[in-house]
Scaffold this motif. Structure first.
Motif, PDB file in Angstrom:
ATOM      1  N   ASP A 123     -24.827   0.556  46.588  1.00  0.00           N
ATOM      2  CA  ASP A 123     -25.238   0.552  45.191  1.00  0.00           C
ATOM      3  C   ASP A 123     -26.110  -0.670  44.937  1.00  0.00           C
ATOM      4  OD1 ASP A 123     -23.559  -1.691  44.723  1.00  0.00           O
ATOM      5  OD2 ASP A 123     -21.890  -0.441  44.054  1.00  0.00           O
ATOM      6  N   ASN A 124     -26.607  -0.809  43.721  1.00  0.00           N
ATOM      7  CA  ASN A 124     -27.562  -1.892  43.468  1.00  0.00           C
ATOM      8  C   ASN A 124     -26.897  -3.258  43.299  1.00  0.00           C
ATOM      9  OD1 ASN A 124     -26.511  -1.607  40.882  1.00  0.00           O
ATOM     10  ND2 ASN A 124     -28.515  -1.564  39.853  1.00  0.00           N
ATOM     11  N   GLU A 125     -25.586  -3.296  43.505  1.00  0.00           N
ATOM     12  CA  GLU A 125     -24.875  -4.574  43.532  1.00  0.00           C
ATOM     13  C   GLU A 125     -24.448  -4.941  44.948  1.00  0.00           C
ATOM     14  OE1 GLU A 125     -21.710  -4.204  40.717  1.00  0.00           O
ATOM     15  OE2 GLU A 125     -23.025  -4.441  38.984  1.00  0.00           O
ATOM     16  N   GLY A 126     -24.867  -4.116  45.917  1.00  0.00           N
ATOM     17  CA  GLY A 126     -24.607  -4.411  47.318  1.00  0.00           C
ATOM     18  C   GLY A 126     -23.349  -3.793  47.900  1.00  0.00           C
TER      19      GLY A 126
ATOM     20  N   GLU B 194     -21.052  -1.087  49.592  1.00  0.00           N
ATOM     21  CA  GLU B 194     -21.265   0.103  50.420  1.00  0.00           C
ATOM     22  C   GLU B 194     -20.625   1.313  49.758  1.00  0.00           C
ATOM     23  OE1 GLU B 194     -21.103   0.581  55.044  1.00  0.00           O
ATOM     24  OE2 GLU B 194     -19.122   1.167  54.260  1.00  0.00           O
ATOM     25  N   ARG B 195     -21.402   2.353  49.600  1.00  0.00           N
ATOM     26  CA  ARG B 195     -20.902   3.603  49.021  1.00  0.00           C
ATOM     27  C   ARG B 195     -20.772   4.698  50.069  1.00  0.00           C
ATOM     28  NH1 ARG B 195     -18.683   3.225  43.849  1.00  0.00           N
ATOM     29  NH2 ARG B 195     -19.721   1.485  42.761  1.00  0.00           N
ATOM     30  N   LEU B 196     -21.633   4.665  51.087  1.00  0.00           N
ATOM     31  CA  LEU B 196     -21.553   5.619  52.186  1.00  0.00           C
ATOM     32  C   LEU B 196     -21.832   4.883  53.494  1.00  0.00           C
ATOM     33  CD1 LEU B 196     -23.591   8.664  50.768  1.00  0.00           C
ATOM     34  CD2 LEU B 196     -21.101   8.565  51.056  1.00  0.00           C
ATOM     35  N   ALA B 197     -20.991   5.123  54.474  1.00  0.00           N
ATOM     36  CA  ALA B 197     -21.224   4.533  55.793  1.00  0.00           C
ATOM     37  C   ALA B 197     -22.356   5.268  56.492  1.00  0.00           C
ATOM     38  CB  ALA B 197     -19.949   4.613  56.626  1.00  0.00           C
ATOM     39  N   ASP B 198     -22.865   4.685  57.537  1.00  0.00           N
ATOM     40  CA  ASP B 198     -23.970   5.279  58.293  1.00  0.00           C
ATOM     41  C   ASP B 198     -23.609   6.689  58.752  1.00  0.00           C
ATOM     42  OD1 ASP B 198     -26.345   5.621  59.590  1.00  0.00           O
ATOM     43  OD2 ASP B 198     -25.811   4.372  61.321  1.00  0.00           O
ATOM     44  N   GLY B 199     -24.428   7.670  58.370  1.00  0.00           N
ATOM     45  CA  GLY B 199     -24.205   9.055  58.766  1.00  0.00           C
ATOM     46  C   GLY B 199     -23.262   9.826  57.875  1.00  0.00           C
ATOM     47  N   GLN B 200     -22.578   9.168  56.971  1.00  0.00           N
ATOM     48  CA  GLN B 200     -21.638   9.845  56.072  1.00  0.00           C
ATOM     49  C   GLN B 200     -22.402  10.566  54.964  1.00  0.00           C
ATOM     50  OE1 GLN B 200     -18.892   7.202  54.116  1.00  0.00           O
ATOM     51  NE2 GLN B 200     -17.662   8.857  53.235  1.00  0.00           N
ATOM     52  N   VAL B 201     -21.982  11.790  54.652  1.00  0.00           N
ATOM     53  CA  VAL B 201     -22.606  12.581  53.594  1.00  0.00           C
ATOM     54  C   VAL B 201     -21.674  12.619  52.389  1.00  0.00           C
ATOM     55  CG1 VAL B 201     -23.496  14.857  52.930  1.00  0.00           C
ATOM     56  CG2 VAL B 201     -23.869  14.000  55.253  1.00  0.00           C
ATOM     57  N   ILE B 202     -22.226  12.384  51.235  1.00  0.00           N
ATOM     58  CA  ILE B 202     -21.419  12.370  50.021  1.00  0.00           C
ATOM     59  C   ILE B 202     -20.809  13.737  49.750  1.00  0.00           C
ATOM     60  CG2 ILE B 202     -23.218  13.037  48.369  1.00  0.00           C
ATOM     61  CD1 ILE B 202     -22.186  10.724  46.575  1.00  0.00           C
ATOM     62  N   THR B 203     -19.632  13.768  49.163  1.00  0.00           N
ATOM     63  CA  THR B 203     -18.986  15.034  48.810  1.00  0.00           C
ATOM     64  C   THR B 203     -19.444  15.480  47.427  1.00  0.00           C
ATOM     65  OG1 THR B 203     -17.099  13.956  47.749  1.00  0.00           O
ATOM     66  CG2 THR B 203     -16.947  14.366  50.132  1.00  0.00           C
ATOM     67  N   ASP B 204     -19.288  16.766  47.150  1.00  0.00           N
ATOM     68  CA  ASP B 204     -19.636  17.270  45.825  1.00  0.00           C
ATOM     69  C   ASP B 204     -18.775  16.611  44.753  1.00  0.00           C
ATOM     70  OD1 ASP B 204     -21.631  18.875  46.772  1.00  0.00           O
ATOM     71  OD2 ASP B 204     -20.546  20.765  46.535  1.00  0.00           O
ATOM     72  N   ASP B 205     -17.515  16.392  45.066  1.00  0.00           N
ATOM     73  CA  ASP B 205     -16.622  15.759  44.099  1.00  0.00           C
ATOM     74  C   ASP B 205     -17.121  14.364  43.732  1.00  0.00           C
ATOM     75  OD1 ASP B 205     -14.037  15.754  42.590  1.00  0.00           O
ATOM     76  OD2 ASP B 205     -13.603  14.066  43.936  1.00  0.00           O
ATOM     77  N   ALA B 206     -17.566  13.612  44.740  1.00  0.00           N
ATOM     78  CA  ALA B 206     -18.085  12.260  44.487  1.00  0.00           C
ATOM     79  C   ALA B 206     -19.383  12.314  43.689  1.00  0.00           C
ATOM     80  CB  ALA B 206     -18.298  11.528  45.807  1.00  0.00           C
ATOM     81  N   LEU B 207     -20.209  13.304  43.956  1.00  0.00           N
ATOM     82  CA  LEU B 207     -21.448  13.465  43.200  1.00  0.00           C
ATOM     83  C   LEU B 207     -21.162  13.713  41.721  1.00  0.00           C
ATOM     84  CD1 LEU B 207     -23.855  15.645  45.375  1.00  0.00           C
ATOM     85  CD2 LEU B 207     -24.350  13.391  44.428  1.00  0.00           C
ATOM     86  N   LEU B 208     -20.191  14.577  41.471  1.00  0.00           N
ATOM     87  CA  LEU B 208     -19.886  14.944  40.093  1.00  0.00           C
ATOM     88  C   LEU B 208     -19.197  13.830  39.316  1.00  0.00           C
ATOM     89  CD1 LEU B 208     -18.753  18.625  40.760  1.00  0.00           C
ATOM     90  CD2 LEU B 208     -20.851  17.879  39.623  1.00  0.00           C
ATOM     91  N   LYS B 209     -18.846  12.763  40.018  1.00  0.00           N
ATOM     92  CA  LYS B 209     -18.244  11.597  39.363  1.00  0.00           C
ATOM     93  C   LYS B 209     -19.137  10.362  39.486  1.00  0.00           C
ATOM     94  CE  LYS B 209     -13.532  13.211  40.321  1.00  0.00           C
ATOM     95  NZ  LYS B 209     -12.287  12.938  41.094  1.00  0.00           N
ATOM     96  N   MET B 210     -20.364  10.531  39.956  1.00  0.00           N
ATOM     97  CA  MET B 210     -21.229   9.390  40.244  1.00  0.00           C
ATOM     98  C   MET B 210     -21.426   8.522  39.005  1.00  0.00           C
ATOM     99  SD  MET B 210     -24.952   9.402  42.147  1.00  0.00           S
ATOM    100  CE  MET B 210     -24.263   9.526  43.800  1.00  0.00           C
ATOM    101  N   GLY B 211     -21.091   7.251  39.137  1.00  0.00           N
ATOM    102  CA  GLY B 211     -21.170   6.338  38.011  1.00  0.00           C
ATOM    103  C   GLY B 211     -21.712   4.983  38.405  1.00  0.00           C
ATOM    104  N   TYR B 212     -22.713   4.946  39.249  1.00  0.00           N
ATOM    105  CA  TYR B 212     -23.327   3.692  39.697  1.00  0.00           C
ATOM    106  C   TYR B 212     -24.785   3.958  40.058  1.00  0.00           C
ATOM    107  CZ  TYR B 212     -22.341   5.922  44.186  1.00  0.00           C
ATOM    108  OH  TYR B 212     -22.266   6.835  45.221  1.00  0.00           O
ATOM    109  N   TYR B 213     -25.580   2.889  40.041  1.00  0.00           N
ATOM    110  CA  TYR B 213     -26.953   2.953  40.510  1.00  0.00           C
ATOM    111  C   TYR B 213     -26.988   2.619  41.996  1.00  0.00           C
ATOM    112  CZ  TYR B 213     -28.987   2.697  35.736  1.00  0.00           C
ATOM    113  OH  TYR B 213     -29.375   2.937  34.442  1.00  0.00           O
ATOM    114  N   VAL B 214     -27.860   3.298  42.739  1.00  0.00           N
ATOM    115  CA  VAL B 214     -28.042   2.959  44.143  1.00  0.00           C
ATOM    116  C   VAL B 214     -29.025   1.798  44.264  1.00  0.00           C
ATOM    117  CG1 VAL B 214     -27.543   5.294  44.978  1.00  0.00           C
ATOM    118  CG2 VAL B 214     -29.922   4.633  44.452  1.00  0.00           C
TER     119      VAL B 214
END
Length: 370
Positions: free
Chosen positions: A334-337, A339-359
């Motif tokens: 995120d824009n505060e540094g 880590e939201r996803l590790a290398d190669g990890q794909v976000i889940t739909d559940d996490a997308l629908l709750k997204m509350g941060y800037y990258v």
């Protein structure tokens, strides 16, 4: 009565009986042929106009009328505020015999659910929400896929490395669009930054225009928006900067500024839903369609965009459609540094629908959701 007269009387009586049977049958058949059409209601958050979010939904409504003819009858209510007014409008449609009702804004979710519970024999379809009932489903589009692709073009076309984003409300749907656009830009231009101005309205041309002008004054030479009017692309045209249109093609308002548009397409989904109701097999769905399903398209592309940039975007589009590329694949911070996803990890739909941060790459702090 004489035999001849009796014979004629019997023949006449039989003829009258046959005529009566035929007439009754014909009447019944005519009545069946003129069965009551399925009444369908649409609730819109903004005016239809000739471009934008509501325009795209209404184009799908018009397509339904052409496809199903007199088997259906549609009605729309536009410029409906979210909240108590929406509940009243949805209830009025249900009370007036509309057996299928589409409500097309996130803030209509709870009012729609409340009315659905009161009218169990009416079918409800809500756009962009997440709540369901036995007679209420939801549908959405993966807008972020188109945002990522548009970000690729913006990242290649910017000279200041700053894009401006006019946003409506800080809900996950809007936030994931901002983040996907930023990741698309930075996938081809690591120095790209995105500045956001929130207008706290889905449709307010005046505030959208002011926000766009402010972003240009802060160095943005590419503008985009998650709002319903054409104000942002018109501002870009006037300021001689580039624009990425949203919801529908707005190039007639910004023939020089618009690089590309991220467009939404509801026609096929609406037709499938209507057919299921007519066939008697409707079920509440949880639909989230994307580029692969034809819900999202990107285009037309302005001739000023170089061919190699178009090819780059087309390749990414093909990879998203095939599942080889997801716009939110790690590493991602995120824009505060954090880590939201590790290398190669794909976000889940559940996490997308709750997204509350800037990258990373988005400037500022995300305001609290309404």
């Amino acid at each position: 009565m004489k035999p001849l007269r009796l014979k004629n009387f019997l023949i006449a009586t039989a003829a009258l009986f046959c005529v009566s049977v035929v007439s009754t049958t014909a009447f019944a058949q005519g009545k069946t042929a003129k069965a009551e059409p399925l009444k369908i209601g649409f609730v819109y958050v903004s005016p239809i106009g000739d471009a934008g979010w509501t325009f795209q939904h209404d184009q799908a409504r018009v397509a339904l009328e052409k496809k199903f003819g007199d088997r259906i009858q549609t009605k729309y209510i536009e410029s409906v505020p979210e909240g108590a007014d929406a509940e009243r409008v949805v209830r009025d449609l249900a009370q007036s015999g509309h057996k299928l009702i589409f409500t097309t804004s996130f803030g209509f979710m709870n009012p729609t659910l409340k009315v659905a519970n009161q009218f169990p024999k009416t079918y409800f379809e809500h756009a962009t929400g997440f709540k369901t009932a036995k007679n209420m489903g939801f549908y959405n589009a993966r807008f972020y896929e188109g945002r990522y692709l548009a970000g690729i073009i913006a990242g290649k076309m910017t000279k200041t490395n700053v894009a401006g984003y006019v946003a409506a409300y800080p809900i996950p749907e809007v936030v994931m669009g901002i983040n996907a656009f930023t990741r698309g830009m930075r996938s081809v231009n690591p120095n790209a930054q995105v500045k956001v101005v929130w207008v706290n309205s889905w449709y307010d041309p005046g505030r959208e225009r002011e926000a766009a002008d402010t972003l240009v004054s802060q160095g943005a030479d590419v503008l985009t928006h998650h709002s319903d009017s054409t104000a942002v692309v018109q501002a870009a045209e006037a300021k001689k900067v580039y624009a990425i249109a949203y919801h529908s093609d707005m190039s007639k308002y910004a023939p020089h500024a618009q690089l590309v548009a991220v467009t939404h397409h509801w026609e096929n989904y609406y037709a499938d839903v209507v057919q299921s109701v007519l066939d008697g097999n409707w079920k509440p769905g949880k639909v989230w369609g994307g580029i692969k399903g034809g819900f999202i398209k990107v285009g037309p592309i302005n001739a000023v965009v170089p061919a190699d940039v178009v090819a780059l975007m087309n390749a990414a589009e093909a990879n998203i459609a095939s599942g080889k590329l997801h716009p939110f694949t790690g590493p991602m911070r995120d824009n505060e540094g954090k880590e939201r996803l590790a290398d190669g990890q794909v976000i889940t739909d559940d996490a997308l629908l709750k997204m509350g941060y800037y990258v990373e790459g988005v400037q500022g702090k995300l305001p609290t959701a309404r």
